[in-house]
Design a protein around this motif. Sequence first.
Motif, mmCIF file in Angstrom:
data_model
loop_
_atom_site.group_PDB
_atom_site.id
_atom_site.type_symbol
_atom_site.label_atom_id
_atom_site.label_comp_id
_atom_site.label_asym_id
_atom_site.label_seq_id
_atom_site.Cartn_x
_atom_site.Cartn_y
_atom_site.Cartn_z
ATOM 1 N N ILE A 73 0.853 -1.187 0.000
ATOM 2 C CA ILE A 73 0.000 0.000 0.000
ATOM 3 C C ILE A 73 0.891 1.241 0.000
ATOM 4 O O ILE A 73 1.614 1.489 0.973
ATOM 5 N N ASP B 283 1.886 5.465 -0.368
ATOM 6 C CA ASP B 283 1.378 6.709 0.230
ATOM 7 C C ASP B 283 0.641 7.502 -0.858
ATOM 8 O O ASP B 283 1.245 8.274 -1.614
ATOM 9 N N PHE B 284 -0.653 7.302 -0.934
ATOM 10 C CA PHE B 284 -1.451 8.020 -1.915
ATOM 11 C C PHE B 284 -1.670 9.463 -1.461
ATOM 12 O O PHE B 284 -1.832 9.747 -0.272
ATOM 13 N N SER B 285 -1.728 10.340 -2.438
ATOM 14 C CA SER B 285 -2.036 11.744 -2.141
ATOM 15 C C SER B 285 -3.523 11.870 -1.826
ATOM 16 O O SER B 285 -4.325 11.000 -2.192
ATOM 17 N N PRO B 286 -3.915 12.928 -1.127
ATOM 18 C CA PRO B 286 -5.339 13.113 -0.812
ATOM 19 C C PRO B 286 -6.228 13.132 -2.051
ATOM 20 O O PRO B 286 -7.358 12.620 -2.009
ATOM 21 N N LEU C 197 -6.699 9.524 -3.158
ATOM 22 C CA LEU C 197 -7.602 8.841 -2.230
ATOM 23 C C LEU C 197 -9.050 9.268 -2.458
ATOM 24 O O LEU C 197 -9.976 8.454 -2.336
ATOM 25 N N SER C 198 -9.233 10.528 -2.819
ATOM 26 C CA SER C 198 -10.583 11.012 -3.109
ATOM 27 C C SER C 198 -11.150 10.328 -4.343
ATOM 28 O O SER C 198 -12.331 9.941 -4.368
ATOM 29 N N VAL D 213 -10.234 7.361 -5.540
ATOM 30 C CA VAL D 213 -10.473 5.950 -5.194
ATOM 31 C C VAL D 213 -11.785 5.806 -4.428
ATOM 32 O O VAL D 213 -12.595 4.922 -4.714
ATOM 33 N N GLY D 214 -11.991 6.678 -3.451
ATOM 34 C CA GLY D 214 -13.236 6.620 -2.691
ATOM 35 C C GLY D 214 -14.455 6.906 -3.543
ATOM 36 O O GLY D 214 -15.503 6.279 -3.372
ATOM 37 N N SER E 111 -9.082 -3.474 -2.304
ATOM 38 C CA SER E 111 -7.959 -2.650 -1.853
ATOM 39 C C SER E 111 -7.104 -2.289 -3.060
ATOM 40 O O SER E 111 -6.994 -3.068 -4.012
ATOM 41 N N TRP F 54 -5.899 8.723 -13.314
ATOM 42 C CA TRP F 54 -6.355 8.010 -12.129
ATOM 43 C C TRP F 54 -7.849 7.710 -12.203
ATOM 44 O O TRP F 54 -8.282 6.597 -11.872
#
Length: 257
Positions: free
Chosen positions: A135, A137-140, A143-144, A146-147, A159, A194
């Motif tokens: 895993i 270190d994804f940037s914010p 992560l947004s 992906v969510g 995951s 992304w």
Amino acid sequence: MAAISQSVVTFLLNSVWEITVVFAVAQIGSWVLSGAPARFRYRSWIGATLVASVLPLGSMLVRVQPSSLLSFPLTTDQHNLWINAHRTASASSLSLAPFWMYPLVWCYFAFLTYRLVQLAWAWRRTKQLRDSAYIPDFSPSVLSIVGRCRSAFEVKTVSVRCSSLVRGPLTIGFWSPQILLPADVLQTASQDDWLSLMSHEMAHVCRNDFVKNLACEVLCLPVSFHPLTTLMKSRLAAAREIACDELATGHCIKPER
């Protein structure tokens, strides 16, 4: 041994023409559905693959009687080196002479063993990919995205990880699927990249494509010697990828992107 060899030869002889017919019908259906959503072409190809895998096995279980309409008298001598038959022959009861039958059967079993080794190696490779994943270190912003994609497809158990062993995005796993990305994707991918790759891979997870693909590979093993089996699987894979793109554009991303 003779009975087993005869059943295998019957299976092989019927596979040659039955798979050809199934492929031809599926190809015509694909042309008819060329303007329809890709998921319909995918279903037609997966149906054809299942029929092509199962149909030849029926010839090993069903014996056509001499009175069948499919039967016709053979005029060849019983000692013919190519075909032996006492009274009648049909599409499911042709018999090769032992001189040809046993080498053909052994060649088929050798090829089947080779394909089983290939499948076992692919499974081992999949396990290596899973073990190498980590895993990052994804940037914010990532992560947004992906969510957002996870929520759009209502996927809860997936995951997202990276691996130095993969060259492109892929999805593996049954009950706890993982989306594996190349290690350099964090430095090279833009926001649009992304969104595109995550929505596409989430579509694979939503459709359970990993499980379906594995089941298809196992079912196709007995008839993998036929060239059209490989072609059917390639048509199936192409339709699957387009269907995922269509699903992604319906949930997360605009078609022009």
